[in-house]
Write an enzyme that holds these catalytic residues in place. Structure first.
Site, mmCIF file in Angstrom:
data_model
loop_
_atom_site.group_PDB
_atom_site.id
_atom_site.type_symbol
_atom_site.label_atom_id
_atom_site.label_comp_id
_atom_site.label_asym_id
_atom_site.label_seq_id
_atom_site.Cartn_x
_atom_site.Cartn_y
_atom_site.Cartn_z
ATOM 1 N N ASP A 160 25.625 7.049 6.852
ATOM 2 C CA ASP A 160 25.478 6.712 5.444
ATOM 3 C C ASP A 160 24.051 6.173 5.274
ATOM 4 O OD1 ASP A 160 26.325 5.924 2.781
ATOM 5 O OD2 ASP A 160 26.336 3.871 3.548
ATOM 6 N N LEU A 161 23.558 6.091 4.060
ATOM 7 C CA LEU A 161 22.173 5.616 3.871
ATOM 8 C C LEU A 161 22.122 4.146 3.449
ATOM 9 C CD1 LEU A 161 19.127 6.349 3.706
ATOM 10 C CD2 LEU A 161 19.516 6.942 1.319
ATOM 11 N N ASP A 162 22.554 3.891 2.217
ATOM 12 C CA ASP A 162 22.446 2.542 1.674
ATOM 13 C C ASP A 162 23.389 1.589 2.412
ATOM 14 O OD1 ASP A 162 22.073 0.303 0.078
ATOM 15 O OD2 ASP A 162 23.582 0.964 -1.368
ATOM 16 N N THR B 299 19.280 -0.666 0.111
ATOM 17 C CA THR B 299 18.831 -0.377 -1.251
ATOM 18 C C THR B 299 19.737 -1.031 -2.292
ATOM 19 O OG1 THR B 299 19.912 1.754 -0.922
ATOM 20 C CG2 THR B 299 17.519 1.769 -0.931
ATOM 21 N N LYS C 76 28.994 -0.552 -4.125
ATOM 22 C CA LYS C 76 28.444 0.036 -2.900
ATOM 23 C C LYS C 76 29.182 1.318 -2.534
ATOM 24 C CE LYS C 76 26.240 -3.815 -0.648
ATOM 25 N NZ LYS C 76 26.251 -4.790 0.439
ATOM 26 N N SER D 105 25.413 10.683 2.430
ATOM 27 C CA SER D 105 25.228 9.615 1.436
ATOM 28 C C SER D 105 25.669 10.051 0.048
ATOM 29 C CB SER D 105 23.744 9.237 1.403
ATOM 30 O OG SER D 105 23.432 8.485 0.255
ATOM 31 N N ALA D 106 26.102 9.084 -0.769
ATOM 32 C CA ALA D 106 26.462 9.370 -2.155
ATOM 33 C C ALA D 106 25.235 9.441 -3.050
ATOM 34 C CB ALA D 106 27.399 8.278 -2.670
ATOM 35 N N LYS E 217 33.047 9.660 -2.355
ATOM 36 C CA LYS E 217 33.823 8.884 -1.396
ATOM 37 C C LYS E 217 34.797 8.012 -2.198
ATOM 38 C CE LYS E 217 29.636 8.418 1.453
ATOM 39 N NZ LYS E 217 28.546 7.539 1.879
ATOM 40 N N GLU F 287 29.223 3.692 8.517
ATOM 41 C CA GLU F 287 29.422 3.409 7.090
ATOM 42 C C GLU F 287 29.494 1.904 6.812
ATOM 43 O OE1 GLU F 287 29.956 3.768 3.932
ATOM 44 O OE2 GLU F 287 29.708 5.905 3.705
ATOM 45 N N ASP F 288 28.968 1.495 5.659
ATOM 46 C CA ASP F 288 29.070 0.071 5.289
ATOM 47 C C ASP F 288 30.062 -0.162 4.159
ATOM 48 O OD1 ASP F 288 27.332 1.324 3.332
ATOM 49 O OD2 ASP F 288 26.966 -0.709 2.607
#
Ligand code: B16
Ligand code: MG
Length: 218
Positions: free
Chosen positions: A9-11, A17, A45, A114-115, A145, A169-170
């Protein structure tokens, strides 16, 4: 050597971010006389841009026209882009490059999942684009997601079966998505929040090479 697929995942996993999303959403919410707190931001998030605005409007009991909705989403993104245009490598979360380098050294395929529709721009800003074999982001999916679509597309592009994929994933919805894709979910964050993940670490500094080797070989 076994071939697994590693999906990030990114953020909240590679960069934080969320603070920029917060500033941009807060400005927008306040312009509509809606209060917007950091706690509410937590609930956004991993949630898509459309769903995020729907939630903010619901919290403020506001209904707006479709045209106004689109206009507000555009404004929020413009603000957000002005924050991320200032980003650089210093914003990469601790030990992320170390883990990516280890996986690359061990010839493991890597994808983003990522979303965010701004994922490519963010990876370029923090100079991590070339570490990813594939990028799947908000532009590539029709279902957000916790639907597993984003991770299933990543597995397909990596040419690895979902059960051989590992997802970092966070967000609660993201871990749920990885689990429903039947992938190995690794939560990055608090155990109290991400208890449904197969493994949970506070951050990448807690992830050892021995653990990564186990993931690769088992
Ligand atoms: P954008 P992730 C998600 O990124 C963020 O966590 C979420 O807060 C944001 O609303 C979503 O991306 C959409 O982002 O407005 O840039 O398209 O955690 O899935 O990497
Ligand atoms: Mg996230």
């Amino acid at each position: 050597m076994n071939k697994k697929g590693f999906i990030f995942d990114l953020d909240g996993v590679i960069v934080d971010t969320a603070k920029y999303h917060f500033l941009a959403w807060k400005k927008l919410a306040n312009s509509l006389d809606i209060d917007f707190t950091e706690e509410e931001n937590e609930q956004l998030k991993g949630v898509s841009r459309v769903k995020s605005l729907e939630k903010i409007l619901a919290w403020g009991n506001k209904t707006i026209s479709e045209e106004n909705f689109q206009d507000l989403m555009g404004k929020k993104n413009e603000d957000y882009l002005s924050y991320i245009s200032e980003m650089d490598e210093s914003e990469i979360l601790p030990d992320v490059p170390k883990v990516l380098d280890f996986l690359i050294k061990n010839q493991q395929p890597i994808s983003l999942g990522s979303a965010s529709k701004n994922a490519r721009a963010i990876l370029e800003r923090v100079s991590l684009r070339k570490q990813f074999d594939q990028i799947v982001d908000g532009n590539d999916v029709s279902k957000a997601k916790p639907d597993p679509e984003v991770f299933l597309i990543a597995a397909k592009l990596l040419n690895v079966s979902p059960k051989n994929c590992i997802v970092f994933e966070d967000s609660v919805a993201g871990v749920e998505a990885a689990n429903s894709a039947e992938m190995i979910s690794i939560g990055i964050g608090k155990k109290e929040v991400l208890g449904h993940a197969k493994y949970v670490f506070n951050d990448f500094t807690e992830i050892s090479e021995a653990f990564l080797n186990d993931l690769i070989n088992n």
